[in-house]
Design a protein around this motif. Structure first.
Motif: not given
Length: 424
Positions: A162-166
């Protein structure tokens, strides 16, 4: 030749025996293929910078030298020593991903880097390796034998994903999904459960491209769920709910979950001529560059399209196009064969590992490398969307290079331990 003999006549030491033992400890495939690729990549990167007002191609070799030193140290130690440090390592990478959102450096429309002493570090690269290590430990200690056992590995992967996707970094976020699925399967999870985990993605793709295909796909997933999951009625209800939600929410996610350039990348690879000067420019120029190399290429440092910098970001994500132009079809085939040999050797190491934890780490590293190889090459030859995934050992990138060598060192450690066990 100097030799030492004990009272019983048994040889105590032998320089020639030590040399043979050291040679046996060297893994020529795991060392040779990456180093050969790095040597060629330095020249390709130099070629892409011939007309630029900067030259940092030599840093590719410098970073590789640092990576080799780290890999040598890791290869000499047992990976089992890392087990007590896995949670702190994972926590540190998650914190660094959060820090990217607050103090990170922005470039090319994405916030992915932290500047440390003037050096840009990409935490998402280190997060991939941290996720592999912790996921391997979790699956080793808690194998997936019931559907509820999936909660632990899903939790390990979901946070960094999630942190990479955003950031946004769609390409790297896809690596986390590939890691999860492959390591779950290698740990012994039933194949039917793997299909069910992938099914929401397939449903979303069908809903957006071929809605009529849902009439066959959703009933198929229900049959798989009924035959492979416990609590039949509950399983059917949950699978029906997930499939329905995936089909209905896809249009909203397409409009609101992706940036404009990400939507363009996912669509324009099907026909880049629709926007030849915009979103399709990279793909068109890349395929032209690869095709212009012919069978044997123009020669290293001789590619004209590379020299004139027709292809943006060619030293990083599109280094394969420079390879195709300057070494031709033969050079690209040799690189692909090299990666196949590397994958074959990693599968051997994983299969012969002395513990499930080590085996899972090696298979995670193999997945990380090969997923990036396939996606990057498909991207540069026009068979896939532009996702911003580098080509391991060839693309310029300090963080990626260091992480690849750390991963290589861990695999060499596993291979060394398994060889020592066979000798005994």
């Amino acid at each position: 030749m100097l030799t030492g003999l004990g009272s019983s006549g048994q040889r105590l030491f032998s320089p020639s025996g030590n040399r043979r033992r050291r040679a046996r400890d060297r893994d020529w495939i795991l060392w040779g293929i990456p180093l050969a690729m790095i040597a060629v990549a330095g020249l390709l990167i130099a070629s892409t910078q011939r007309q630029a007002n900067y030259a940092n191609w030599y840093q590719h070799w410098v970073t590789a030298g640092v990576g080799v030193g780290i890999a040598l140290l890791l290869a000499r130690m047992s990976m089992l020593r890392l087990k007590p440090l896995l949670v702190p390592i994972y926590g540190a990478t998650v914190i660094s991903l959060v820090a990217v959102r607050m103090i990170g450096t922005t470039a090319l429309g994405a916030q992915r880097w932290i500047s440390i002493g003037g050096v840009h570090v990409q935490p998402s690269e280190f997060a991939k390796l941290a996720a592999i290590l912790l996921l391997a430990a979790v699956l080793d200690r808690h194998p997936v034998e019931r559907p509820v056992d999936l909660l632990r590995p899903l939790a390990v992967i979901s946070l960094p994903w999630l942190l990479v996707f955003i950031q946004p970094d769609l390409g790297t976020s896809l690596v986390f999904g590939a890691l999860l699925l492959t390591m779950l399967y290698w740990s012994g999870m039933p194949f039917e459960w793997l299909v069910l985990l992938l099914s929401p993605l397939v449903t979303a793709l069908l809903a957006g491209l071929f809605p009529w295909g849902l009439a066959a796909w959703i009933p198929l997933t229900l049959v798989i769920a009924y035959r492979s999951l416990p609590w039949k009625r509950v399983a059917l209800a949950l699978v029906s709910l997930v499939q329905g939600a995936s089909a209905l929410i896809t249009p909203w996610l397409w409009q609101n979950g992706l940036q404009d350039y990400q939507r363009d990348r996912l669509v324009l690879f099907l026909d880049p001529t629709k926007d030849p000067l915009g979103g399709g420019y990279h793909l068109l120029q890349s395929t032209v560059g690869i095709g212009s190399g012919g069978l044997l290429g123009t020669g290293l440092l001789q590619g004209q399209l590379t020299k004139l910098r027709f292809i943006p970001e060619q030293h990083t994500d599109f280094i394969f196009s420079a390879l195709g132009e300057e070494t031709g079809f033969l050079g690209t085939v040799l690189v692909v064969v090299g990666f196949m040999l590397l994958m074959w050797r990693l599968l051997q190491v994983a299969g012969r590992a002395r513990s499930d934890f080590e085996s899972l780490v090696v298979i995670g590293v193999a997945t990380m490398i090969m997923f990036q190889v396939v996606v990057n090459i498909f991207m540069t030859i026009g068979l896939g969307p532009v996702t911003g995934i580098p080509l391991p050992f060839l693309s310029y990138g300090r963080s990626a290079m260091v992480v690849n060598f750390i991963a290589l060192g861990l695999c060499l450690s596993v291979a060394r331990r398994s060889r020592r066990a066979l000798i005994r």
